[in-house]
Motif scaffolding. Structure first.
Motif, mmCIF file in Angstrom:
data_model
loop_
_atom_site.group_PDB
_atom_site.id
_atom_site.type_symbol
_atom_site.label_atom_id
_atom_site.label_comp_id
_atom_site.label_asym_id
_atom_site.label_seq_id
_atom_site.Cartn_x
_atom_site.Cartn_y
_atom_site.Cartn_z
ATOM 1 N N TRP A 39 30.587 6.777 -5.585
ATOM 2 C CA TRP A 39 30.937 7.484 -4.792
ATOM 3 C C TRP A 39 30.641 9.159 -5.283
ATOM 4 N N PHE A 162 43.472 11.445 -4.348
ATOM 5 C CA PHE A 162 42.980 10.656 -3.406
ATOM 6 C C PHE A 162 43.964 9.540 -3.043
ATOM 7 N N GLU A 169 39.966 13.181 2.569
ATOM 8 C CA GLU A 169 38.775 13.278 3.358
ATOM 9 C C GLU A 169 38.779 14.516 4.417
ATOM 10 N N ILE A 244 36.411 6.749 0.031
ATOM 11 C CA ILE A 244 37.747 7.372 -0.869
ATOM 12 C C ILE A 244 38.904 6.014 -0.599
#
Length: 327
Positions: A39, A162, A169, A244
């Protein structure tokens, strides 16, 4: 990847309820090597490794994984559990089924490293070997990992941050091109500089840095304009939620892997980067207890994005080990 080598077009396979985009180079009868990205990455993150492995005679296979790129994935807070480690590894097992492969060597970077190490535990019969790039094998913790991270680093630590569905996001998606320029940088800080920082400056609260003026960001831009554009377009189309969501399953993964033997019973190669402060070479100490057939290397003057920062050194280590162990 040189100017004359284009990144391959994807084909799609059905696996574990998703249509996975797969990018491949090399002979069909070559020993298969599946490359698992992290990521915020894509199969494209392996653009320098695919041709090198193919040239060496291996069948190099890189998917956009669940939630990413052209694969995408289910959206909505109710679907967060679909991004658990069991689903991520079942995706890979289903990829093998779709390609009619009994097993493969699995290579992973960042979150992809966690996937490939867990493949060797959850689907051991499908794994011929493991290559960890920056990400070491981390045995199951004795306590909930999110609670442990919160206690150690606080609520602003990026993985803890997160956990709030929809927040990160939205922040990252406000200007995806800028977010990509923020993450993909090199020479931001060396390990020796990092170690000299006071504890309160080592809480991994990267989201604070994102809000700062771009000219104050440490390090240098890592990618070309064309490469940044590939990542930007992909994340603008897929959104940030799916990737995420992998982080939102840390506690679930911990609960669901209780009782799984923490032993990697295949040959393994661990390649660390000397200046990766998130996944430091020090984290590989003691891996031999859990990974008996282990070879370790450290790439100097390299931060987190090893595939792009030091592609030639990474490729050489991977190809030499693969030829020695599997040719």
């Amino acid at each position: 990847m040189t100017a004359t080598e284009k990144f391959p077009e994807p084909y799609f396979v059905k696996t574990n309820g998703i249509d996975m985009a797969v990018y491949e180079m090399g002979p069909k009868d070559g020993v298969p090597v599946i490359l698992s990205h992290g990521w915020p990455e894509l199969a494209y993150s392996w653009r320098h490794q695919l041709p090198a492995l193919a040239k060496a005679g291996f069948r190099a296979i890189a998917p956009d994984q669940r939630g990413y790129g052209k694969t995408g994935g289910p959206k909505g807070e109710e679907n967060v559990p679909l991004y658990s480690i069991k689903n991520l590894t079942n995706d890979m097992a289903g990829l093998l089924d779709a390609l009619k492969l009994d097993k493969a060597i699995f290579c992973g970077h960042d979150w992809g490293g966690m996937v490939v190490w867990q493949m060797s535990l959850l689907h051991p019969e499908r794994v011929a070997g493991v290559i960890g790039v920056n990400t070491p094998f981390i045995p199951r913790l004795t306590s909930d990992p999110i609670e442990a991270m919160r206690a150690a680093y606080g609520d602003d630590m990026y993985i803890v941050f997160f956990q709030k569905f929809g927040v990160a996001e939205k922040l990252l998606g406000e200007d995806t091109a800028r977010s990509m320029r923020f993450f993909y940088r090199k020479r931001g800080i060396t390990m020796s500089e990092w170690e000299k920082l006071p504890p309160e400056m080592k809480n991994f609260s990267f989201m604070d840095g994102l809000k700062a003026p771009e000219e104050t960001w440490p390090g240098e831009r890592l990618l070309t304009d064309e490469e940044y554009a590939v990542y930007t377009k992909a994340f603008e189309e897929s959104g940030w939620e799916g990737g995420i969501n992998w982080y939102r399953n840390f506690s679930r993964n911990w609960r669901e892997t209780e009782g799984v033997e923490q032993k990697v019973n295949v040959p393994a190669l661990m390649i660390s980067a000397a200046d990766d402060v998130v996944l430091s070479p020090a984290m590989t100490e003691g891996m031999e207890k859990y990974v008996p057939d282990l070879e370790k290397h450290i790439i100097q003057d390299c931060g987190h994005w090893t595939q792009s920062e030091k592609p030639d050194e990474l490729n050489a280590l991977m190809v030499e080990w693969l030829k020695r162990r599997y040719a």
